[in-house]
Design an enzyme around this catalytic site. Structure first.
Site, PDB file in Angstrom:
ATOM      1  N   ASP A  46      -3.396  -5.317   6.298  1.00  0.00           N
ATOM      2  CA  ASP A  46      -3.901  -6.086   5.151  1.00  0.00           C
ATOM      3  C   ASP A  46      -2.836  -7.078   4.699  1.00  0.00           C
ATOM      4  OD1 ASP A  46      -5.496  -6.954   3.159  1.00  0.00           O
ATOM      5  OD2 ASP A  46      -5.402  -5.148   1.928  1.00  0.00           O
ATOM      6  N   SER A 102       0.864  -1.181   0.000  1.00  0.00           N
ATOM      7  CA  SER A 102       0.000   0.000   0.000  1.00  0.00           C
ATOM      8  C   SER A 102       0.897   1.226   0.000  1.00  0.00           C
ATOM      9  CB  SER A 102      -0.967  -0.034   1.189  1.00  0.00           C
ATOM     10  OG  SER A 102      -0.284   0.039   2.416  1.00  0.00           O
ATOM     11  N   HIS A 161      -2.928  -0.677  -2.836  1.00  0.00           N
ATOM     12  CA  HIS A 161      -3.906   0.379  -2.580  1.00  0.00           C
ATOM     13  C   HIS A 161      -3.420   1.676  -3.220  1.00  0.00           C
ATOM     14  CE1 HIS A 161      -5.914  -2.100   0.477  1.00  0.00           C
ATOM     15  NE2 HIS A 161      -4.711  -2.466   0.840  1.00  0.00           N
TER      16      HIS A 161
END
Length: 972
Positions: A150, A30, A57
Site C-alpha cells: 500500500d 501499517s 492500518h
C-alpha cells in the site's frame, strides 16, 4: 449568518486571508508504524507551516490510543479527521477507523471503505492519489513501516505532479514490506530513518522552488546551463529533450535541485557532471510514466465493445498487430492483451494477436517484461479477471503465460527509430501532452505511416490529432479514438529525425514561463496602441514588409494606398498597393534588401479616382538581431505644397527611368533564372539516371530481402520446433524437480546444500529443527548459520571435504536437547571427478539407540533367567523351543542342540502334547487362559521315555507383534 460559501464581500475577504498550509504531508504506515510515526513527530518542530495527514492500518482501539500517544510527542494539535474539515497549517490529522480519506480543495472528504472481493482496501494509495490531484507540487508523501505494498501506486501520482517522496530505511523498519515496495519503484527522493526525516523535510521546504507560491522560473535566463544539461542527458541516455514542453523540463530540473538542496543552475550542472547517479535520477524524473491497469475503464469498454470486434473481423490472415507506444511498466499493454483474450473467448475466434509495447526508458521495459506487479497495482482489476489472468507468488501478482506471450517489449525511441508497419491499433496515451507541436506532428506522421487503412488510434483524453486531423476520422470524441483514413505522407518520413539544438530551444522557450507570456502580450498591445495613437499626427502612413515581400503591419490610413481584389487573399505587398506605387515600391524594396541601406524616393505621382497626389517614399531597414528575419519599414508621406523641395539625400522618382531600370533588372534576373533552370534540368537528368540505377539496386536488394525473409521464415519454424522441445524439457525438469522436492521432504532427513563458496543453496524442512534457517537465508554463507549441535564446526568440516574431495561420517552427534544424530558430509558432485559444494545430512539415531538399549536389557534379563536353578524353557507362538538352561537338559536327558527348534511336545506324553498345541492356538485367538501366571502339575517325558511329574509355571512375553512363552519346572 456564517456561511463560508456565501458571496458576501466581507466573508470573501476573510476566506482570502485565511491561513493555508504551505504543503500537506501524507504519512502512510501499517504494522509496526506507530513507533516510526512517534519518532518522526518527536523531531518535527510545531511551526513549520505544514499540515500532516496520517493514514495507518490500525484497529479503532489502537487509533484512539495513537492520538493520545502522538499528543505527547508533538506540540501540534492532533485531531481525528472530520468530513468537510479544512486542513490547517501546523496540525496533525488522523484517519478515522474504517474510513477512506481524500482531499478536495484543501478539505477532508471521508467515505466508507470500499473493499474488493478479496477483502482488500488500500487507503494510503487512495489518499496519496487525491493529495497529488489536489496539491500538485505541494504534495509530500512519506512511507513508513508496514507490510504489503500500500502506497506504492500513490507515490507514482505524487511524482507525476512534481511532489516529493520520503521512505523509511528498510533496516530501521519493523516490517519492511511497504518501504521495500516503494523503493523498488525507483521514484523515491530520500531514504532515511524516521528521526532524520524532519530535518531533511525542512531543508526541502526552504528551497526557492518549493517555497514559491506560483511557478515563474528564472532558469531560462541561463542559456548555457540549460544547453549543458540537455547535452549531458543526450550523451548519457541517447534521448533528446529539445522539443519536450519547456514548462515540464524546467520544473522537473528545479525539483531535482530542491531535492539536492542546490540553488544555482550552474552548481547543479557541475553536480550532474560529477555524479552520474543524479543524472540518471533526473532522467527518470523527466520520463515518469504514470499508468495503471484499465486506466479510464469506460475508454477500454469502448475499445472492447466496438473496435476490437471490428478489427478482428477485418484482420488479414487471422493476424492482428497492436502497437502500445510509451508503455512505461507495461500495464497498458497487458490491459489490451487481456481485452483481446476476452473478446477472442467470447466470440470463439482463432486469431494470432501480437502486441508491440515500446518505451524509450530501458528500466521501464525491463520491469514490464518481468510481468510482476504489487498488490496495489492490481487493486482496481475485477476479482474474476484478476484470478483468471494473474497468479500470486511471493507477495506479488504474476501475469499469466497466455497474456505474457502476446506482448513483445522493446526499447524504442519514437522520434528517431523507424516505426512499426501494418499496425491495426495504436495506443499512445498521455505522451503527446509532454511534447511541443512540432514533435507532436512528427509522432502523428509516424503513426499515420504505421497504421493500416481504417486502423484505430487510441489517444489520451487530453490529446488530439492537431495539424494531422485531415489524416484521421474521430470515431469517439470523448475518449479521443480515431480511425486512419489511409492517406500517406511518405515523403515526410524520409526527412531526418529532428536534431538536438538546445540554443534553438532556449530562444524559442525562454519567455514561456507563467507570467512572462502575459507580459509579452501586454507589451505588444501597448506598442500597437502607441503606434495607432501617433499615426497620422506624428507619423506618415507606414508599412512593415518582410524579405519575402509579405505585408506584416500597417499604421495609418491605408485607403489611398492599398487595394484588395476579389478571389484568394494574398499578402504580397507589391500586389496590394495601388498600381502607381507598385513599381517604385518593388524596386525600392529590392534595393534596400540587397544593400541593407536606407532609400528615399521623392515626387511619386499618384493618379487617384478623385484627385492627384504627389508623395515621397522612405524605405528604412529595421534593426535585426541574430536569427531574426530582416524587415523594412516603408513610410509614404504626401507632399503638401508644390514649392516644397526634396532633401538633398533623396532622389526624384522618374517613372520612365525607373521603369527602364526595372525592366533591365528583371531581364537580368530572368536570364539568371534561365541559366539556373538549365543547370537544374541537367542536374535533374543526372539525378534521374542515378535514381534509375538506385532503383535497380533497390529491386535487387528487394529480391535479396525476399530470399532472406524466406530464410528467416525457415529459421522461425526451426525456432518454434526448438521452443516446443524446450517446453518439453521444462515440463520434464518440473516433474523431476517435484520428485526431488517430495523425496527431500518425505525422507525426513535433515539435509543442507552449500555451493562452492559455502553459501546456502537449499535445505529440507527437517533441517529447521537443527538449524535456524529460513527462505531468506538462501545465498548466505555457512558461517552465518546458527545451530543446536554440540561440538560441531560446520565450516571446518565443509572446508576439509572440499579440499580432500572425500566424505566424512560421524556418529553420536548430540544436540542441546539431548537428541542424537548420525552426520554425513559429502562433496556435491556435478560430473565425474568434479565437485562444486558440500552436502550435510543428519539422520536421527535416538530411536535406534533406545531400541538397542532395550534389546541389551532384554538379553541381560534372558541371561539371568538362564542361570536360575530351576528348569527353564522358552517357546514361540508355534510351540518351538527357543532357549533352555542346563537344569532343563539335566532333567530331561537331552542335549541343548537336540531341543532347540523342536516342538515342546517332545517333552510331553502323546495325549498331553495334542492338548497342549490346541491350548496355544486357542490362547492366541481368544487371549484368555487360566494357565498363564499360575502353577500346575504336568507330566514330563524324558529322553529315555520315563514320565516324571513336575510343577509348571508359565509366563508370557510380548516383543513387538510376537508372543513368547516361558516355562519353569520344579520338583514336586
Amino acid at each position: 449568518m456564517n456561511d463560508k460559501n456565501s458571496t458576501d464581500p466581507e466573508l470573501t475577504g476573510e476566506l482570502e486571508t485565511e491561513a493555508k498550509p504551505t504543503h500537506i504531508v501524507g504519512i502512510g504506515a501499517s504494522a509496526g508504524g506507530l513507533e516510526a510515526i512517534e519518532a518522526f513527530f518527536k523531531e518535527m518542530p510545531p511551526d513549520s507551516g505544514v499540515s500532516f495527514v496520517v493514514i495507518q492500518h490500525l484497529s479503532p482501539d489502537h487509533k484512539s490510543l495513537m492520538a493520545e500517544l502522538l499528543s505527547k510527542r508533538t506540540r501540534m494539535p492532533v485531531n481525528r479527521a472530520q468530513d468537510g474539515e479544512l486542513v490547517e497549517p501546523n496540525s496533525v490529522y488522523l484517519i478515522p477507523p474504517n474510513k477512506n480519506l481524500r482531499l478536495f480543495h484543501g478539505r477532508i472528504i471521508l467515505s466508507e471503505q470500499d473493499r474488493d472481493a478479496r477483502g482488500i482496501n488500500l487507503p494510503i494509495d487512495i489518499f496519496f492519489r487525491s493529495l497529488a490531484e489536489d496539491q500538485g507540487a505541494k504534495a509530500i508523501a512519506i512511507v513508513l513501516s508496514g507490510t504489503g505494498s500500500d502506497g506504492t501506486s500513490g507515490i507514482r501520482a505524487i511524482k507525476e505532479e512534481l511532489g516529493m517522496v520520503m521512505v523509511q530505511a528498510e533496516e530501521t523498519a519493523a516490517f519492511d514490506g511497504m518501504p521495500r515496495s516503494a523503493i523498488a519503484t525507483g521514484l523515491v527522493d530520500y531514504i532515511l530513518p524516521p528521526n532524520e526525516m524532519p530535518t531533511q523535510l525542512l531543508s526541502y521546504l526552504k528551497h526557492p522552488f518549493t517555497a514559491k507560491d506560483e511557478y515563474a522560473s528564472t532558469m531560462l535566463n541561463d542559456e548555457d546551463g540549460v544547453t549543458r544539461i540537455f547535452a549531458l542527458l543526450r550523451e548519457s541516455n541517447k534521448i533528446d529533450f529539445t522539443y519536450y514542453k519547456p514548462t515540464t523540463i524546467i520544473r522537473r530540473i528545479e525539483r531535482r535541485m530542491a531535492v539536492n538542496q542546490i540553488h544555482d543552475l550552474s552548481d547543479y550542472v557541475r553536480f550532474l557532471e560529477s555524479y552520474p547517479v543524479e543524472l540518471n535520477s533526473l532522467h527518470k524524473d523527466l520520463l515518469i510514466g504514470v499508468t495503471s491497469f484499465f486506466r479510464d475503464p469506460e475508454a477500454f469498454d469502448a475499445i472492447a465493445d466496438k473496435f476490437l470486434p471490428q478489427l478482428f473481423k477485418e484482420a488479414k490472415e487471422d493476424k492482428l498487430r497492436i502497437w502500445v507506444s510509451g508503455c512505461s511498466t507495461g500495464e497498458e499493454a497487458y490491459s489490451l492483451a487481456i481485452l483481446c483474450c476476452e473478446v477472442i473467448e467470447q466470440q470463439n475466434l482463432n486469431l494470432d494477436v501480437k502486441i508491440f509495447a515500446t518505451d524509450v526508458d530501458r528500466e521501464a521495459i525491463l520491469a514490464a517484461s518481468a510481468g510482476v506487479f504489487a498488490e496495489s497495482a492490481v487493486a482496481d482489476i475485477e476479482p474474476g479477471m484478476l484470478s483468471k489472468y494473474f497468479y500470486r507468488r511471493d507477495e506479488g501478482f504474476y501475469i499469466s503465460r497466455q497474456v505474457r506471450e502476446m506482448v513483445v517489449f522493446a526499447q524504442h525511441n519514437l522520434v528517431k527509430d523507424p516505426p512499426f508497419t501494418n499496425i491495426d491499433l495504436i495506443s499512445c496515451r498521455n505522451l503527446l501532452i509532454y511534447l511541443q507541436p512540432v514533435l507532436q506532428k512528427r509522432v502523428l506522421e509516424l503513426f499515420n505511416f504505421a497504421l493500416n487503412p481504417k486502423g484505430v488510434l487510441f489517444l489520451g483524453s487530453s490529446e488530439t490529432t492537431g495539424e494531422m486531423g485531415e489524416y484521421f476520422d474521430p470515431v469517439d470524441h470523448k475518449w479521443r479514438i480515431y480511425q486512419s483514413r489511409g492517406r500517406r505522407r511518405q515523403s515526410e518520413l524520409s526527412e531526418p529525425a529532428i536534431n538536438f539544438d538546445a540554443k534553438r530551444w532556449y530562444n524559442n522557450n525562454r519567455m514561456s514561463g507563467r507570467g512572462m507570456a502575459a507580459r509579452m502580450h501586454e507589451e505588444e498591445r501597448l506598442l500597437e496602441r502607441l503606434v495607432e495613437g501617433v499615426a497620422g499626427d506624428y507619423l506618415p502612413f507606414c508599412l512593415v514588409v518582410s524579405e519575402s515581400l509579405e505585408l506584416m503591419h500597417v499604421a495609418g490610413d491605408a485607403k489611398d494606398y492599398l487595394q484588395f481584389t476579389t478571389g484568394k487573399v494574398v499578402n504580397d505587398v507589391s500586389k496590394l498597393v495601388i498600381k502607381d506605387l507598385a513599381i517604385p515600391l518593388s524596386t525600392g524594396l529590392q534595393k534596400v534588401f540587397k544593400s541593407k541601406e536606407e532609400l528615399i524616393y521623392s515626387n511619386i505621382n499618384l493618379n487617384l479616382a478623385e484627385k492627384h497626389k504627389v508623395v515621397n517614399m522612405r524605405l528604412k531597414p529595421l534593426p535585426t538581431k541574430k536569427r531574426q528575419v530582416m524587415m523594412v519599414a516603408v513610410f509614404i508621406e504626401e507632399v503638401r505644397t508644390s514649392t516644397q523641395s526634396s532633401t538633398s539625400s533623396s532622389e526624384t522618382y522618374n517613372v520612365g527611368k525607373e521603369a527602364q531600370q526595372r525592366i533591365i533588372d528583371l531581364e537580368n534576373e530572368l536570364q539568371f533564372t534561365r541559366e539556373n533552370l538549365q543547370a537544374t534540368v541537367e542536374e535533374l537528368e543526372t539525378s534521374n539516371e542515378e535514381l534509375q540505377a538506385t532503383n535497380e539496386e533497390l529491386l535487387a536488394s528487394n529480391e535479396e530481402l525476399q530470399s532472406t525473409n524466406e530464410e528467416l521464415q525457415s529459421v522461425n519454424e526451426e525456432l518454434y520446433t526448438v521452443n516446443s522441445e524446450y517446453q518439453g524439457k521444462i515440463t520434464e525438469l518440473t516433474e523431476v524437480n517435484n520428485d526431488l522436492d517430495n523425496l527431500l521432504c518425505n525422507t525426513r532427513v535433515a539435509t543442507l546444500f552449500f555451493d562452492e563458496n559455502l553459501d546456502i543453496r537449499r535445505y529440507t524442512p527437517e533441517a529447521t529443527q537443527l538449524f535456524r534457517v529460513i527462505d531468506q537465508d538462501i545465498g548466505r554463507p555457512i558461517s552465518h548459520l546458527s545451530h543446536r549441535l554440540l561440538d560441531v564446526d560446520l565450516v571446518q568440516l565443509a572446508k576439509e571435504v572440499l579440499i580432500n574431495e572425500t566424505g566424512i561420517e560421524r556418529e553420536k552427534i548430540n544436540t542441546e536437547n539431548g537428541e542424537e544424530f548420525l552426520m554425513r558430509v559429502f562433496p556435491y558432485q556435478i560430473a565425474p571427478d568434479t565437485y562444486s559444494g558440500v552436502v550435510f545430512t543428519f539422520v536421527s539415531t535416538s530411536g535406534l539407540r533406545q531400541a538397542q538399549n532395550k534389546l541389551v536389557e532384554q538379553e541381560l534379563r534372558m541371561e539371568a533367567l538362564l542361570k536360575v536353578s530351576d528348569a527353564y524353557v522358552l517357546i514361540n507362538e508355534q510351540g518351538e523351543i527357543q532357549e533352555v538352561n542346563q537344569a532343563l537338559t539335566d532333567l530331561v536327558g537331552y542335549d541343548e542342540s537336540e531341543l532347540i527348534d523342536q516342538n515342546i511336545s517332545i517333552l510331553m506324553p502323546d495325549d498331553f502334547a495334542t492338548q497342549h498345541d490346541y491350548f496355544i492356538q486357542r490362547y492366541l485367538k481368544e487371549g484368555n487362559s487360566k494357565i498363564i501366571g499360575t502353577t500346575r502339575e504336568v507330566p514330563v517325558k524324558r529322553q529315555d521315555g520315563e514320565i516324571i511329574n513336575q510343577h509348571l509355571t508359565v509366563a508370557e512375553m510380548v516383543i513387538g507383534q510376537r508372543h513368547w512363552f516361558v516355562g519353569l519346572l520344579k520338583d514336586q
